[in-house]
Design a protein around this motif. Structure first.
Motif, PDB file in Angstrom:
ATOM      1  N   ASN A   1       0.824  -1.210   0.000  1.00  0.00           N
ATOM      2  CA  ASN A   1       0.000   0.000   0.000  1.00  0.00           C
ATOM      3  C   ASN A   1       0.858   1.261   0.000  1.00  0.00           C
ATOM      4  OD1 ASN A   1      -2.336  -1.539   0.025  1.00  0.00           O
ATOM      5  ND2 ASN A   1      -2.532  -1.491   2.259  1.00  0.00           N
ATOM      6  N   GLY A   2       1.967   1.210   0.736  1.00  0.00           N
ATOM      7  CA  GLY A   2       2.886   2.348   0.743  1.00  0.00           C
ATOM      8  C   GLY A   2       3.522   2.568  -0.619  1.00  0.00           C
ATOM      9  N   TYR A   3       3.885   1.467  -1.265  1.00  0.00           N
ATOM     10  CA  TYR A   3       4.474   1.570  -2.610  1.00  0.00           C
ATOM     11  C   TYR A   3       3.472   2.179  -3.586  1.00  0.00           C
ATOM     12  CZ  TYR A   3       5.851   0.054  -7.276  1.00  0.00           C
ATOM     13  OH  TYR A   3       6.136   0.014  -8.612  1.00  0.00           O
ATOM     14  N   LYS A   4       2.196   1.775  -3.483  1.00  0.00           N
ATOM     15  CA  LYS A   4       1.172   2.337  -4.364  1.00  0.00           C
ATOM     16  C   LYS A   4       1.021   3.840  -4.154  1.00  0.00           C
ATOM     17  CE  LYS A   4      -1.598  -1.897  -4.704  1.00  0.00           C
ATOM     18  NZ  LYS A   4      -2.900  -2.515  -4.358  1.00  0.00           N
ATOM     19  N   ASN A   5       1.062   4.268  -2.888  1.00  0.00           N
ATOM     20  CA  ASN A   5       0.927   5.700  -2.602  1.00  0.00           C
ATOM     21  C   ASN A   5       2.109   6.498  -3.159  1.00  0.00           C
ATOM     22  OD1 ASN A   5      -1.480   5.210  -1.239  1.00  0.00           O
ATOM     23  ND2 ASN A   5      -0.463   4.973   0.747  1.00  0.00           N
ATOM     24  N   VAL A   6       3.320   5.975  -2.952  1.00  0.00           N
ATOM     25  CA  VAL A   6       4.513   6.663  -3.460  1.00  0.00           C
ATOM     26  C   VAL A   6       4.495   6.696  -4.990  1.00  0.00           C
ATOM     27  CG1 VAL A   6       7.035   6.572  -3.601  1.00  0.00           C
ATOM     28  CG2 VAL A   6       5.883   6.111  -1.436  1.00  0.00           C
ATOM     29  N   LEU A   7       4.064   5.604  -5.604  1.00  0.00           N
ATOM     30  CA  LEU A   7       3.990   5.543  -7.056  1.00  0.00           C
ATOM     31  C   LEU A   7       2.980   6.564  -7.593  1.00  0.00           C
ATOM     32  CD1 LEU A   7       4.934   4.103  -9.631  1.00  0.00           C
ATOM     33  CD2 LEU A   7       3.089   2.433  -9.276  1.00  0.00           C
ATOM     34  N   ALA A   8       1.847   6.703  -6.899  1.00  0.00           N
ATOM     35  CA  ALA A   8       0.842   7.680  -7.323  1.00  0.00           C
ATOM     36  C   ALA A   8       1.391   9.113  -7.246  1.00  0.00           C
ATOM     37  CB  ALA A   8      -0.406   7.534  -6.466  1.00  0.00           C
ATOM     38  N   VAL A   9       2.149   9.403  -6.166  1.00  0.00           N
ATOM     39  CA  VAL A   9       2.741  10.746  -6.028  1.00  0.00           C
ATOM     40  C   VAL A   9       3.774  10.975  -7.120  1.00  0.00           C
ATOM     41  CG1 VAL A   9       4.163  12.198  -4.526  1.00  0.00           C
ATOM     42  CG2 VAL A   9       2.281  10.852  -3.556  1.00  0.00           C
ATOM     43  N   ALA A  10       4.603   9.967  -7.423  1.00  0.00           N
ATOM     44  CA  ALA A  10       5.640  10.106  -8.442  1.00  0.00           C
ATOM     45  C   ALA A  10       5.035  10.333  -9.819  1.00  0.00           C
ATOM     46  CB  ALA A  10       6.530   8.868  -8.445  1.00  0.00           C
ATOM     47  N   ILE A  11       3.886   9.727 -10.099  1.00  0.00           N
ATOM     48  CA  ILE A  11       3.245   9.908 -11.403  1.00  0.00           C
ATOM     49  C   ILE A  11       2.678  11.328 -11.534  1.00  0.00           C
ATOM     50  CG2 ILE A  11       1.287   9.155 -12.822  1.00  0.00           C
ATOM     51  CD1 ILE A  11       1.791   6.332 -11.750  1.00  0.00           C
ATOM     52  N   GLU A  12       2.131  11.848 -10.455  1.00  0.00           N
ATOM     53  CA  GLU A  12       1.558  13.188 -10.487  1.00  0.00           C
ATOM     54  C   GLU A  12       2.637  14.271 -10.568  1.00  0.00           C
ATOM     55  OE1 GLU A  12      -1.530  14.214 -10.701  1.00  0.00           O
ATOM     56  OE2 GLU A  12      -2.295  12.162 -10.847  1.00  0.00           O
ATOM     57  N   LEU A  13       3.801  14.037  -9.972  1.00  0.00           N
ATOM     58  CA  LEU A  13       4.893  15.015  -9.947  1.00  0.00           C
ATOM     59  C   LEU A  13       5.985  14.617 -10.927  1.00  0.00           C
ATOM     60  CD1 LEU A  13       5.097  15.481  -6.076  1.00  0.00           C
ATOM     61  CD2 LEU A  13       3.754  16.823  -7.714  1.00  0.00           C
ATOM     62  N   ASP A  14       6.959  15.443 -11.031  1.00  0.00           N
ATOM     63  CA  ASP A  14       8.109  15.161 -11.890  1.00  0.00           C
ATOM     64  C   ASP A  14       9.126  14.259 -11.207  1.00  0.00           C
ATOM     65  OD1 ASP A  14       7.050  16.676 -13.896  1.00  0.00           O
ATOM     66  OD2 ASP A  14       8.039  18.536 -13.233  1.00  0.00           O
ATOM     67  N   TYR A  15       8.899  13.984  -9.952  1.00  0.00           N
ATOM     68  CA  TYR A  15       9.844  13.139  -9.208  1.00  0.00           C
ATOM     69  C   TYR A  15       9.748  11.699  -9.713  1.00  0.00           C
ATOM     70  CZ  TYR A  15      12.019  10.615  -5.361  1.00  0.00           C
ATOM     71  OH  TYR A  15      12.803   9.786  -4.611  1.00  0.00           O
ATOM     72  N   SER A  16      10.889  11.012  -9.778  1.00  0.00           N
ATOM     73  CA  SER A  16      10.893   9.635 -10.262  1.00  0.00           C
ATOM     74  C   SER A  16      11.911   8.810  -9.482  1.00  0.00           C
ATOM     75  CB  SER A  16      11.226   9.597 -11.756  1.00  0.00           C
ATOM     76  OG  SER A  16      11.205   8.261 -12.222  1.00  0.00           O
ATOM     77  N   PHE A  17      11.723   7.529  -9.507  1.00  0.00           N
ATOM     78  CA  PHE A  17      12.660   6.569  -8.910  1.00  0.00           C
ATOM     79  C   PHE A  17      12.614   5.312  -9.765  1.00  0.00           C
ATOM     80  CE2 PHE A  17       8.601   6.211  -6.827  1.00  0.00           C
ATOM     81  CZ  PHE A  17       8.364   4.857  -6.744  1.00  0.00           C
ATOM     82  N   PRO A  18      13.615   4.440  -9.636  1.00  0.00           N
ATOM     83  CA  PRO A  18      13.744   3.308 -10.583  1.00  0.00           C
ATOM     84  C   PRO A  18      12.467   2.487 -10.765  1.00  0.00           C
ATOM     85  CG  PRO A  18      15.699   3.460  -9.221  1.00  0.00           C
ATOM     86  CD  PRO A  18      14.752   4.474  -8.683  1.00  0.00           C
ATOM     87  N   LEU A  19      11.750   2.166  -9.708  1.00  0.00           N
ATOM     88  CA  LEU A  19      10.562   1.337  -9.830  1.00  0.00           C
ATOM     89  C   LEU A  19       9.402   2.073 -10.495  1.00  0.00           C
ATOM     90  CD1 LEU A  19      10.608  -0.475  -6.360  1.00  0.00           C
ATOM     91  CD2 LEU A  19      11.272  -1.397  -8.576  1.00  0.00           C
ATOM     92  N   ALA A  20       9.440   3.409 -10.476  1.00  0.00           N
ATOM     93  CA  ALA A  20       8.363   4.184 -11.084  1.00  0.00           C
ATOM     94  C   ALA A  20       8.605   4.487 -12.554  1.00  0.00           C
ATOM     95  CB  ALA A  20       8.169   5.484 -10.311  1.00  0.00           C
ATOM     96  N   GLU A  21       9.866   4.385 -13.026  1.00  0.00           N
ATOM     97  CA  GLU A  21      10.188   4.751 -14.403  1.00  0.00           C
ATOM     98  C   GLU A  21       9.457   3.861 -15.405  1.00  0.00           C
ATOM     99  OE1 GLU A  21      14.375   4.673 -14.728  1.00  0.00           O
ATOM    100  OE2 GLU A  21      14.694   6.498 -13.522  1.00  0.00           O
ATOM    101  N   LYS A  22       9.409   2.555 -15.134  1.00  0.00           N
ATOM    102  CA  LYS A  22       8.770   1.640 -16.079  1.00  0.00           C
ATOM    103  C   LYS A  22       7.274   1.918 -16.179  1.00  0.00           C
ATOM    104  CE  LYS A  22       8.753  -3.214 -17.403  1.00  0.00           C
ATOM    105  NZ  LYS A  22       9.211  -4.568 -17.067  1.00  0.00           N
ATOM    106  N   VAL A  23       6.666   2.231 -15.034  1.00  0.00           N
ATOM    107  CA  VAL A  23       5.234   2.540 -15.039  1.00  0.00           C
ATOM    108  C   VAL A  23       4.970   3.813 -15.828  1.00  0.00           C
ATOM    109  CG1 VAL A  23       3.246   3.082 -13.582  1.00  0.00           C
ATOM    110  CG2 VAL A  23       4.907   1.365 -12.840  1.00  0.00           C
ATOM    111  N   LYS A  24       5.853   4.824 -15.665  1.00  0.00           N
ATOM    112  CA  LYS A  24       5.692   6.075 -16.410  1.00  0.00           C
ATOM    113  C   LYS A  24       5.844   5.849 -17.905  1.00  0.00           C
ATOM    114  CE  LYS A  24       6.941   9.477 -12.887  1.00  0.00           C
ATOM    115  NZ  LYS A  24       7.813  10.621 -12.563  1.00  0.00           N
TER     116      LYS A  24
END
Length: 320
Positions: A245-268
């Protein structure tokens, strides 16, 4: 040969025997001993040797001996047996409790219905020829049992519930069952409770299997996990779900903002170019469609070519 002596001496011997058994054994089956004969008890004792010992006795003597033993030894766990005592027998054992209970259940014997006994089960008289002469129809008439005379004997037409469970056996019912040679009841030692190292529980617990325990344990963990997530209280069972659940929340924030991290890049990347979803799914779909496609040509080869219809089949000729 039993011990011969005064009542006081017999009480001392019995008290010593019970205390010795309490000292040696930590597992006890408390069994109801209603309507169990001495010969039947002798067979049970012989069948349970050498791992188990059956002890019968007066209720007051058992309670007194157990209470005194608990006070002298300091082992108060045996006091849990005192409220359970009644018209019972104690089976001290070092074997498997479930196997001992199954062995005890084998020694049940049939018994006739005596006047005044409380029926432990429903008694149903089956239909058929009774072998009694017509002069015995009075028994059946009193109990409202439909009968007919067939070849000089009384025949019961339909099955009749003669006695219901919990009712007392009357004189007419007992006489009829005796004449028919029916022994409707069976008696033996029935395990009422189980004592195991200070814990007292119902004998149904012995029927639980490993699968039952795993199922109940899994249901308990699911309940704890759901409650922990609902009230935001951390527990070991809820840790994996909390991390996801924490990962989902962080991923949602990363998608809305310009911030990114390795696990979020593929989703973007998938969100920017949805066609990549189709590319990723294509190999799987191709593998599943390859098998039916390979068998299609073979089926086509097997199909015979339809023959051309002749002029005769058309229903006319050139000379018509």
């Amino acid at each position: 040969m039993g011990f011969k002596g005064t009542k006081a001496e017999k009480k001392v011997v019995y008290d010593k025997k019970l205390c010795d058994l309490l000292e040696q054994y930590s597992q006890v089956l408390i069994c109801v001993a209603d309507n169990v004969g001495s010969k039947q008890l002798q067979s049970i004792r012989a069948g349970l040797r050498p791992d188990s010992v059956v002890l019968m006795g007066k209720n007051t003597m058992m309670k007194r001996s157990i209470r005194l033993y608990a006070e002298k030894s300091g082992n108060t766990a045996y006091q849990n047996l005192i409220p359970l005592l009644g018209n019972v027998g104690l089976i001290f054992t070092k074997g498997d409790l479930k196997e001992v209970r199954e062995e005890v259940a084998k020694y049940k014997v049939g018994a006739p219905a005596r006047v005044g006994l409380v029926a432990p089960v429903d008694v149903v008289v089956p239909p058929g020829n009774t072998g009694l002469d017509p002069s015995q129809t009075s028994f059946f008439q009193v109990l409202n049992i439909p009968t007919k005379i067939n070849k000089g004997t009384v025949e019961i037409i339909t099955p009749v519930e003669l006695i219901k469970k919990g009712e007392k056996v009357g004189s007419s019912e007992a006489a009829l069952l005796a004449k028919l040679g029916i022994r409707p009841f069976s008696y033996g030692l029935v395990v009422q409770s189980v004592y195991d190292n200070g814990s007292v529980f119902d004998p149904e617990v012995l029927d639980l299997t490993e699968d039952d325990l795993i199922e109940k344990f899994a249901a308990g963990i699911s309940t704890v996990t759901a409650l922990s997530l609902a009230i935001s209280y951390p527990t070991i069972a809820a840790v994996p779900h909390a991390i996801i659940n924490g990962y989902k929340n962080v991923l949602a924030v990363a998608i809305e903002l310009d911030y990114s991290f390795p696990l979020a890049e593929k989703v973007k990347e998938y969100l920017k170019d949805p066609s990549k979803f189709a590319v990723a799914a294509a190999p799987v779909a191709g593998a599943t469609e390859a098998a039916p496609a390979a068998t299609a040509p073979k089926e086509e080869e097997k199909k015979p070519e339809p023959e051309e219809e002749s002029e005769e089949d058309m229903g006319f000729s050139l000379f018509d």
